[in-house]
Scaffold this motif. Structure first.
Motif, PDB file in Angstrom:
ATOM      1  N   LYS A  77      -5.642 -24.346  28.768  1.00  0.00           N
ATOM      2  CA  LYS A  77      -6.185 -25.537  29.207  1.00  0.00           C
ATOM      3  C   LYS A  77      -5.994 -25.880  28.413  1.00  0.00           C
ATOM      4  O   LYS A  77      -5.988 -26.243  27.361  1.00  0.00           O
ATOM      5  N   LEU A  78      -6.128 -27.451  29.259  1.00  0.00           N
ATOM      6  CA  LEU A  78      -5.543 -28.817  28.510  1.00  0.00           C
ATOM      7  C   LEU A  78      -7.120 -29.515  27.270  1.00  0.00           C
ATOM      8  O   LEU A  78      -6.510 -29.393  26.488  1.00  0.00           O
ATOM      9  N   SER A  79      -8.081 -29.197  27.467  1.00  0.00           N
ATOM     10  CA  SER A  79      -8.907 -29.152  26.285  1.00  0.00           C
ATOM     11  C   SER A  79      -8.431 -28.144  25.772  1.00  0.00           C
ATOM     12  O   SER A  79      -9.300 -28.781  24.032  1.00  0.00           O
ATOM     13  N   GLU A  80      -7.857 -26.945  25.588  1.00  0.00           N
ATOM     14  CA  GLU A  80      -8.042 -26.088  24.200  1.00  0.00           C
ATOM     15  C   GLU A  80      -6.963 -26.036  23.963  1.00  0.00           C
ATOM     16  O   GLU A  80      -7.134 -26.095  22.097  1.00  0.00           O
ATOM     17  N   LEU A  81      -6.164 -26.956  24.338  1.00  0.00           N
ATOM     18  CA  LEU A  81      -4.308 -27.419  23.735  1.00  0.00           C
ATOM     19  C   LEU A  81      -4.985 -28.310  22.402  1.00  0.00           C
ATOM     20  O   LEU A  81      -4.182 -28.069  21.744  1.00  0.00           O
ATOM     21  N   ALA A  82      -6.598 -28.858  23.269  1.00  0.00           N
ATOM     22  CA  ALA A  82      -6.823 -30.361  22.131  1.00  0.00           C
ATOM     23  C   ALA A  82      -6.360 -29.918  20.979  1.00  0.00           C
ATOM     24  O   ALA A  82      -6.738 -30.338  19.471  1.00  0.00           O
ATOM     25  N   VAL A 112     -10.527 -37.657  27.433  1.00  0.00           N
ATOM     26  CA  VAL A 112     -11.747 -36.726  27.318  1.00  0.00           C
ATOM     27  C   VAL A 112     -11.016 -35.367  26.509  1.00  0.00           C
ATOM     28  O   VAL A 112     -11.471 -34.842  25.624  1.00  0.00           O
ATOM     29  N   GLN A 113     -10.515 -34.743  28.141  1.00  0.00           N
ATOM     30  CA  GLN A 113      -9.827 -33.429  27.386  1.00  0.00           C
ATOM     31  C   GLN A 113      -8.675 -33.083  26.646  1.00  0.00           C
ATOM     32  O   GLN A 113      -9.188 -32.229  26.274  1.00  0.00           O
ATOM     33  N   CYS A 114      -8.589 -34.384  26.682  1.00  0.00           N
ATOM     34  CA  CYS A 114      -7.416 -34.242  24.963  1.00  0.00           C
ATOM     35  C   CYS A 114      -8.803 -33.750  23.808  1.00  0.00           C
ATOM     36  O   CYS A 114      -7.953 -33.833  22.900  1.00  0.00           O
ATOM     37  N   ARG A 115      -9.765 -33.957  24.141  1.00  0.00           N
ATOM     38  CA  ARG A 115     -10.437 -33.947  23.126  1.00  0.00           C
ATOM     39  C   ARG A 115     -11.795 -32.804  23.061  1.00  0.00           C
ATOM     40  O   ARG A 115     -13.184 -32.724  22.378  1.00  0.00           O
ATOM     41  N   GLY A 116     -11.468 -31.912  23.773  1.00  0.00           N
ATOM     42  CA  GLY A 116     -12.366 -30.501  23.982  1.00  0.00           C
ATOM     43  C   GLY A 116     -12.688 -30.825  25.186  1.00  0.00           C
ATOM     44  O   GLY A 116     -13.786 -29.758  25.331  1.00  0.00           O
ATOM     45  N   TYR A 117     -13.215 -31.892  25.991  1.00  0.00           N
ATOM     46  CA  TYR A 117     -13.942 -31.989  26.391  1.00  0.00           C
ATOM     47  C   TYR A 117     -14.046 -30.710  27.690  1.00  0.00           C
ATOM     48  O   TYR A 117     -12.477 -30.953  28.258  1.00  0.00           O
ATOM     49  N   GLY A 118     -14.950 -30.155  28.264  1.00  0.00           N
ATOM     50  CA  GLY A 118     -14.665 -29.271  29.437  1.00  0.00           C
ATOM     51  C   GLY A 118     -15.248 -27.311  28.704  1.00  0.00           C
ATOM     52  O   GLY A 118     -14.898 -27.021  28.819  1.00  0.00           O
TER      53      GLY A 118
END
Lengths: 585, 279
Positions: free
Chosen positions: A80-85, B231-237
């Motif tokens: 997931k993109l948020s996991e890749l963060a 925000v998704q790149c900062r783990g949102y969700g």
């Protein structure tokens, strides 16, 4: 041995709705702790490549992706993109889209809070991120009150708090002034050197890249055209030209001298290298110290003083509704047909001054006077002002609204109530001048940024104002496009139109302006020819500005008789050629 | 903004937990609905002014901001009070006195308008409503001046507003200044090409808005897209969003809330048993 943290195997990508591939068979391996710059023209595939690395493709942008992308050993398709963060931090050119919270500290904590970490750990990470990005002491500040460079540092801090192994930055300095750029570059360098973070950055700031980045990748039409060190790159001038790249002025100079048989060593990448190389050569020969300076006589002399006045500003004060005093008593006169560069740091008042001249902002102070071609701007209606002063905004996409380029260019003319025959005549002419004829029936917002700016510029030129003001025409543009726009402005100027342009690109100022006005804190700091202004390095430094690299080179070589005020590579080349050809070894 | 914006200060009200301030809003709101007579409303107004003082409220700025609204409301209530002429509208004060006419504007049975007059009851109604309006504006000022935006978001979260809704509100508040500046840019950019608003003709007016709406819409979509990605790149969700500094109910909060609840209960009883606050 360092392991590969980014592996791209034969990547092809086509955006949904597009006929062509944005990436074509890209193979790339980047090791842990590397500092990699991605260079190339607008539309060459740089941003798409970064989106693939950050996982935005395939998770956020739709399209057809072929090939494998491995980030820290994980296939991005399966995470997931948020996991890749946790592994990749992404920062774009616009720092404001990264601001989530209402204070700097809360904003940096947003990422770790999403990870559900314990409070102590979050506070520890926030402290680390703020220190690493030089934002310590800013914790309680509202992010909107920060300067451009600080906001971009905050965007970096926001992703840094997730402790990613890789930092991906897409043109992070394109919207910043020189001091903001310097700040962000310093932060990026420290993150790589001190904390071992792998950095992949797309940028147009080649002077910095050649100085600091050990690895450069050049993209062209979705392919990797070159992957190697800057030292290897400068050995390939034809490739640099083909990719439309801007190279450091000192390297450009060395190419010319090498071609003329006057330079024997390695092509210099930095100012220091060029100074060292040239000092060595100049010391080895005997020549009259007057020889080089003779060359500059009569060149780029000021065009003021003997012209009619186009713009006269007197005692101009401007305060924004929030109470910010943007202009504090500006007085100036601009002659008809002058080409004037207005420079200064962000918040120095450049845009406010330009907008007051264009009648877009009306100063409240009754003693302020703005006269354009003998007319008091404050007493004219907007429909009358636009015939006198044309203003091209920094972000063309914020004004384009028509469904075709033709209609967009005709917009201003229709507002002025011109006949359709006259509109057709003017629009066709302007489209030709700006090379937009092939795009006449295309949707302006679907064009690349360079063509969008040309369309916005065309819509102003078509009105045929006597004065044209262009606000940061090079922001977000590649070097080729920036040069193109400046040449068009120069051509208009040669036809008698007064041109004012605001920019942070000193090379363009040196090359195209007759006169430079330096603003600082709402006041005029220096007003003179580029040659006069760029020699006053210490005064310029107050505003965070620096002369072009070639001028700095001339200042460094002043004790060898090289005149201090050299503005372009061509001037320096001719000057050095004189010395090197006629000097006695 | 109508009300004053939040300012970081060290005051009694600033230190209070936002939940205490919410209780203040609810209790004052309750008494606001209850009372129709000026005397208890004046007591409430004095209390709110004291709270304003305890909040270090910038009075000059507050009065400047709310004055035009207060004037507008006052005029509206004055006009409405002209219809307060019937004796059956009054329960506590003598009906003969309440309906006593000071100045008659239209006679009874006037078509459309009806019977309009300035009466003693009407004046009392007008005074009470004006005080109520002032009260509401001041309480709102105290709340907004002493509660930061992030505290408000956390307050919503504590009130069990769904996480997604809280985040949308947060993004909307946060983006307001950005969008507002960019909209101004769009207007200026079109003005620089001779654009003008299309006058009073509705068709022309709508047509003239197209050069603003298309770039504004496109800008909003671009911003929203970039923000969503950022925000998704900062783990949102990944999980439920938390807050860096959670609220803490202190002794001062307990004391403040106890006083508010006790006072409200007392005033309600007085209203119920003795008709205090009724007209």
């Amino acid at each position: 041995m360092r392991k590969d943290v980014i592996v791209l195997n034969d990547i092809w990508f086509r955006y949904q709705g597009s006929q062509t591939c944005a990436l074509r068979g890209v193979n790339l391996r980047i090791k842990e702790g590397e500092l990699v710059a991605i260079l190339g023209r607008t539309g060459s595939g740089k941003s798409t490549l970064l989106r693939v690395i950050s996982g935005a493709i395939p998770h956020f942008y739709n399209g057809v992706l072929k090939g494998d992308v491995l980030i820290c050993g994980m296939c991005t398709k399966n995470v997931k993109l948020s996991e890749l963060a946790r592994y990749v931090g992404f920062v774009s050119e616009d720092p404001e889209v990264h601001i989530v919270s209402f204070t700097v500290e809360e904003d940096v904590a947003f990422g770790p809070l999403n990870l559900g970490l314990p409070k102590d750990e979050i506070l520890k990470r926030v402290k680390f991120a703020l220190e690493a990005t030089r934002l310590k002491g800013f914790e309680a500040r509202n992010p909107y009150t920060l300067s451009g460079g600080e906001k971009q540092s905050l965007a970096i801090a926001g992703v840094l708090a997730l402790l990613p192994k890789i930092l991906v930055l897409d043109e992070p300095t394109s919207m910043l002034d020189p001091s903001g750029r310097a700040r962000v570059f310093l932060v990026i360098e420290e993150l790589n050197k001190k904390h071992g973070i792998t950095v992949v950055m797309a940028t147009q700031a080649t002077e910095y890249v050649f100085k600091k980045f050990p690895r450069v990748i050049i993209m062209d039409q979705g392919r990797i055209l070159f992957d190697g060190s800057p030292r290897e790159l400068v050995k390939k001038p034809s490739l640099i030209k083909a990719a439309g790249l801007r190279i450091p002025q000192v390297a450009e100079l060395a190419y010319y001298l090498e071609r003329d048989g006057l330079w024997k060593g390695d092509i210099p990448l930095t100012l220091d290298e060029a100074v060292r190389g040239l000092v060595e050569v100049l010391r080895s020969i005997k020549y009259s110290k007057e020889l080089p300076s003779k060359f500059l006589h009569g060149k780029r002399s000021p065009r003021r003083g003997r012209r009619e006045i186009a713009v006269e500003v007197e005692n101009l004060y401007y305060t924004y509704p929030g109470g910010i005093e943007a202009l504090k008593g500006i007085s100036l006169k601009i002659g008809r047909g002058e080409m004037v560069a207005v420079i200064g740091g962000n918040g120095s008042g450049k845009t406010t001054l330009a907008r007051c001249i264009a009648g877009l902002l009306r100063p409240a102070n009754p003693t302020s006077r703005i006269i354009v071609h003998g007319m008091d701007i404050r007493r004219l209606k907007m429909s009358e002002i636009v015939k006198l002063v044309g203003y091209v905004f920094q972000n063309p996409e914020r004004q384009l609204h028509a469904f075709t380029v033709y209609e967009e260019v005709a917009f201003g003319l229709r507002n002025l109530g011109l006949s359709s025959v006259e509109i057709e005549k003017r629009v066709s002419k302007v489209l030709k001048i700006l090379g937009l004829e092939p795009y006449r029936d295309e949707w302006p917002l679907g064009l690349d940024r360079g063509k969008q700016l040309r369309t916005a510029l065309a819509s102003i030129i078509a009105i045929r104002p006597k004065v044209i003001i262009v606000d940061e025409p090079t922001t977000g543009q590649d070097w080729t496009e920036s040069q193109y726009i400046m040449r068009v402005l120069r051509e208009l100027n040669s036809q008698g139109i007064t041109v004012l342009f605001i920019t942070h690109e000193m090379e363009l100022v040196a090359k195209y302006a007759d006169r430079v006005i330096v603003l600082h804190s709402g006041r005029i700091l220096i007003d003179g020819t580029p040659r006069e202004v760029f020699q006053r390095q210490e005064v310029l430094a107050k505003t965070g500005l620096e002369p072009p690299q070639i001028t700095k080179l001339s200042i460094n070589l002043a004790r060898y008789g090289i005149p201090k005020g050299i503005l372009t590579v061509d001037e320096m080349r001719k000057c050095l050629s004189e010395v090197l050809r006629y000097g006695v070894r | 903004m109508v009300f004053v914006e939040y300012e970081k200060k060290d005051s009694f009200m600033h230190r209070l937990d936002p939940r205490s301030k919410l209780i203040l809003l609810v209790t004052i709101g309750w008494l606001y609905i209850l009372y129709l007579e000026p005397t208890p409303l004046i007591i409430l107004l004095v209390m709110v002014i004291i709270l304003g003082h305890l909040s270090k409220l910038p009075w000059r700025k507050v009065l400047k901001r709310i004055s035009w609204l207060a004037v507008l409301i006052t005029i509206t209530f004055f006009v409405l009070s002209l219809w307060v002429t019937k004796p059956e509208m009054f329960t506590r004060i003598p009906r003969e006195l309440a309906s006593k006419v000071i100045f008659q504007i239209t006679p009874p049975g006037t078509p459309f308008l009806g019977y309009l007059a300035i009466t003693y009851g009407g004046l009392l109604y007008f005074t009470a409503c004006s005080i109520k309006a002032l009260l509401a504006l001041l309480v709102a000022c105290i709340f907004f001046y002493t509660t930061s935006q992030s505290d408000m978001i956390q307050l919503l979260s504590k009130l069990r507003v769904p996480h997604t809704v809280t985040f949308i509100i947060m993004a909307a508040i946060r983006f307001y200044p950005v969008i507002s500046i960019r909209l101004q840019e769009i207007v200026l950019a079109q003005k620089s090409r001779g654009w003008q608003l299309g006058g009073l003709n509705p068709v022309k007016l709508i047509k003239s808005l197209v050069p603003l709406t298309i770039p504004a819409f496109s800008e909003a979509v671009i911003l929203a897209e970039r923000f969503a990605f950022a925000v998704q790149c900062r783990g949102y969700g990944l999980g439920k969003i938390g807050f860096l500094r959670e609220f803490k109910f202190t002794k001062a909060d307990y004391a403040f809330c106890t006083f508010l609840l006790f006072f409200t209960a007392l005033m309600t009883i007085l209203w119920y048993l003795y008709g205090v606050g009724m007209l």
